[in-house]
Design a protein around this motif. Sequence first.
Motif, PDB file in Angstrom:
ATOM      1  N   LYS A  89      26.961  31.702  23.101  1.00 20.46           N
ATOM      2  CA  LYS A  89      25.772  31.899  23.421  1.00 20.46           C
ATOM      3  C   LYS A  89      25.741  31.180  25.030  1.00 20.46           C
ATOM      4  CE  LYS A  89      20.928  31.637  23.305  1.00 20.46           C
ATOM      5  NZ  LYS A  89      20.172  31.011  21.726  1.00 20.46           N
ATOM      6  N   THR A  90      26.411  29.605  24.793  1.00 21.81           N
ATOM      7  CA  THR A  90      26.353  29.506  26.220  1.00 21.81           C
ATOM      8  C   THR A  90      27.227  29.732  27.232  1.00 21.81           C
ATOM      9  OG1 THR A  90      25.538  27.101  24.999  1.00 21.81           O
ATOM     10  CG2 THR A  90      26.037  26.803  26.861  1.00 21.81           C
ATOM     11  N   LEU A  91      28.582  29.999  26.755  1.00 21.68           N
ATOM     12  CA  LEU A  91      29.752  30.477  27.411  1.00 21.68           C
ATOM     13  C   LEU A  91      29.550  32.412  27.908  1.00 21.68           C
ATOM     14  CD1 LEU A  91      32.620  28.484  25.941  1.00 21.68           C
ATOM     15  CD2 LEU A  91      31.345  28.300  28.246  1.00 21.68           C
ATOM     16  N   GLY A  92      28.931  33.153  27.048  1.00 18.41           N
ATOM     17  CA  GLY A  92      28.839  34.248  27.236  1.00 18.41           C
ATOM     18  C   GLY A  92      27.342  34.397  28.102  1.00 18.41           C
ATOM     19  N   ASN A  93      26.504  34.070  28.597  1.00 21.89           N
ATOM     20  CA  ASN A  93      25.381  34.157  29.675  1.00 21.89           C
ATOM     21  C   ASN A  93      26.238  34.183  31.044  1.00 21.89           C
ATOM     22  OD1 ASN A  93      23.881  34.896  27.793  1.00 21.89           O
ATOM     23  ND2 ASN A  93      22.815  33.204  27.617  1.00 21.89           N
ATOM     24  N   LYS A  94      27.363  33.379  31.120  1.00 24.09           N
ATOM     25  CA  LYS A  94      27.313  32.857  32.906  1.00 24.09           C
ATOM     26  C   LYS A  94      28.678  34.129  33.204  1.00 24.09           C
ATOM     27  CE  LYS A  94      27.219  28.354  32.413  1.00 24.09           C
ATOM     28  NZ  LYS A  94      27.744  27.029  31.999  1.00 24.09           N
TER      29      LYS A  94
END
Length: 94
Positions: A89-94
């Motif tokens: 979730k954290t890395l997928g938004n960047k």
Amino acid sequence: MSIPNRAIEKVRLMRKIERQRSELSQAGSDWLDATAKVDHYWVKLVDMRKYLVVGSSLLAVYGIHHPSAVVRWSRRAFGIWGTVKLFRKTLGNK
């Protein structure tokens, strides 16, 4: 209703039916596109069914003999799963 009026009404209804069939076909295609990901995972799950049955049976037998170990490993598995979801979730938004 006279004969010409019936013919006009029939043509109007046929066009309406054609339009509805076209809309239904497009809606069906949209539905298949929207559910493609779920269908893909469902097929994977069904393909793995026999392995899941054997694995759950072995886990049940092991759980009877070592219940605390099964609880401990299940907590670890859920913790790792939550961590992976967080990173995605954290890395997928960047």
